[in-house]
Design an enzyme around this catalytic site. Structure first.
Site, PDB file in Angstrom:
ATOM      1  N   ASP A 199      -9.672  36.193 -70.321  1.00 19.44           N
ATOM      2  CA  ASP A 199     -10.715  36.832 -71.264  1.00 19.44           C
ATOM      3  C   ASP A 199     -10.939  36.078 -72.591  1.00 19.44           C
ATOM      4  O   ASP A 199      -9.992  35.507 -73.208  1.00 19.44           O
ATOM      5  CB  ASP A 199     -10.472  38.322 -71.384  1.00 19.44           C
ATOM      6  CG  ASP A 199     -11.532  39.188 -71.871  1.00 19.44           C
ATOM      7  OD1 ASP A 199     -12.511  38.594 -71.892  1.00 19.44           O
ATOM      8  OD2 ASP A 199     -11.540  40.142 -72.593  1.00 19.44           O
ATOM      9  N   GLY A 200     -12.147  36.199 -73.110  1.00 17.70           N
ATOM     10  CA  GLY A 200     -12.398  35.598 -74.420  1.00 17.70           C
ATOM     11  C   GLY A 200     -13.264  34.235 -74.291  1.00 17.70           C
ATOM     12  O   GLY A 200     -13.142  33.459 -75.502  1.00 17.70           O
TER      13      GLY A 200
ATOM     14  N   ASN B 104     -19.425  41.302 -63.137  1.00 19.63           N
ATOM     15  CA  ASN B 104     -19.938  39.948 -63.778  1.00 19.63           C
ATOM     16  C   ASN B 104     -21.290  39.369 -63.193  1.00 19.63           C
ATOM     17  O   ASN B 104     -21.989  38.779 -63.977  1.00 19.63           O
ATOM     18  CB  ASN B 104     -18.978  38.894 -63.736  1.00 19.63           C
ATOM     19  CG  ASN B 104     -17.696  39.009 -64.673  1.00 19.63           C
ATOM     20  OD1 ASN B 104     -16.573  38.653 -64.213  1.00 19.63           O
ATOM     21  ND2 ASN B 104     -18.070  39.631 -65.615  1.00 19.63           N
TER      22      ASN B 104
ATOM     23  N   SER C  33      -9.574  46.721 -66.498  1.00 18.76           N
ATOM     24  CA  SER C  33     -10.922  46.455 -65.971  1.00 18.76           C
ATOM     25  C   SER C  33     -10.851  46.126 -64.646  1.00 18.76           C
ATOM     26  O   SER C  33     -11.504  45.115 -64.114  1.00 18.76           O
ATOM     27  CB  SER C  33     -11.400  44.967 -66.792  1.00 18.76           C
ATOM     28  OG  SER C  33     -11.404  45.388 -68.175  1.00 18.76           O
TER      29      SER C  33
ATOM     30  N   GLU D 120       4.390  45.634 -65.853  1.00 22.03           N
ATOM     31  CA  GLU D 120       4.241  45.392 -67.307  1.00 22.03           C
ATOM     32  C   GLU D 120       3.088  44.763 -67.796  1.00 22.03           C
ATOM     33  O   GLU D 120       2.444  44.046 -67.168  1.00 22.03           O
ATOM     34  CB  GLU D 120       5.658  44.741 -67.742  1.00 22.03           C
ATOM     35  CG  GLU D 120       6.832  45.088 -67.455  1.00 22.03           C
ATOM     36  CD  GLU D 120       7.514  46.358 -68.248  1.00 22.03           C
ATOM     37  OE1 GLU D 120       6.797  46.567 -69.488  1.00 22.03           O
ATOM     38  OE2 GLU D 120       8.134  47.335 -67.570  1.00 22.03           O
TER      39      GLU D 120
END
Ligand code: FPP
Length: 240
Positions: A17-18, A65, A196, A207
């Site tokens: 992401d990002g 997407n 998501s 985790e």
């Protein structure tokens, strides 16, 4: 295994992401962020193999997407194509590197040439055994569970299975990741704390590790941080 790590997750999930924010910060089109993200994907995969990770799964394109602008989607598809061609060209090296590539998600809806290249890449790397690299493309976790349920329902309809025989294990065996261990660790960069719809079944006891670093800036040192933090966590699997 790399001697710096006493405990490593067997299966790591990565939500890349990002990319968009990384590009925006530099005044570049979003596609440049995805390009940089694809380079980081290659680097981190090589690194993960080197330190002894057995399975790594990347969220590359979700079923949601498709809502993005066509130009951006086309750019991402082109990056998949490039990667698939490249793996073909470097097959020897790939095999040397021991990477088994698998694609998880719905093939329907993807460009036909990409589906064909995916099938070839899966077939040609199927015996590599250092690391399994799953790419989630046109992937959604709920859709994956529905896919498993449909297969089990069909087996029931054929009289091969009784409804009461459906167990979590059976459901897992009909997911795209059948035969692979569940996720131990999910890494999500870029400051979001959500799953998501990524591997929601397989992440049941995983985790979660997050970082503010944007995916195109993510380095092997960040990956190390995730590994060391993972080693410190006390996993109880519902016990005490
Ligand atoms: C999410 O960042 C990223 C994506 C939707 C695409 C990820 C795809 C790649 C990195 C290319 C992968 C290529 C290969 C070969 C595997 P975002 O665009 O949502 O970022 P933002 O939240 O900053 O807008």
């Amino acid at each position: 295994m790399d001697s710096r790590f006493e405990i490593l997750p067997r299966h790591v999930g990565v939500i890349m992401d990002g990319n968009g924010r990384w590009a925006k910060k530099r005044g570049l089109p979003r596609g440049e962020g995805h390009k940089a993200g694809a380079r980081v994907f290659r680097e981190i995969t090589k690194y993960a193999r080197r330190i002894g990770i057995e399975y790594i799964t990347y969220y590359a394109f979700s079923t949601e997407n498709w809502n993005r602008p066509k130009e951006e989607i086309d750019g991402i598809m082109e990056l998949f194509r490039e990667y698939l061609f490249e793996s073909e060209e470097r097959l020897d090296e790939n095999e040397q590197e021991g990477m088994q590539v698998r694609f998880i998600g719905e093939k329907a809806g993807l460009p036909e040439d990409i589906v064909a290249l995916m099938a070839r890449a899966e077939q040609e790397t199927s015996t590599a055994s250092d690391i399994v690299v799953n790419l989630a493309i046109n992937y959604g976790g709920q859709a994956e569970i529905a896919h498993s349920a449909r297969e089990l329902a069909a087996a029931v309809a054929r009289g091969e299975l009784k409804p009461e025989e459906i167990t979590p294990d059976q459901i897992a065996q009909h997911l795209y990741t059948a035969g692979q261990p569940p996720l131990d660790l999910v890494i999500r960069p870029s400051g979001e704390y959500r799953l998501s719809n990524f591997m929601i079944w397989q992440a049941a006891y995983a985790e979660f590790w997050y970082s503010d670093v944007l995916w195109p800036d993510f380095t092997p040192a960040d990956f190390d941080r995730a590994m060391f933090d993972f080693a410190k966590r006390n996993r109880r699997f519902g016990g005490v």
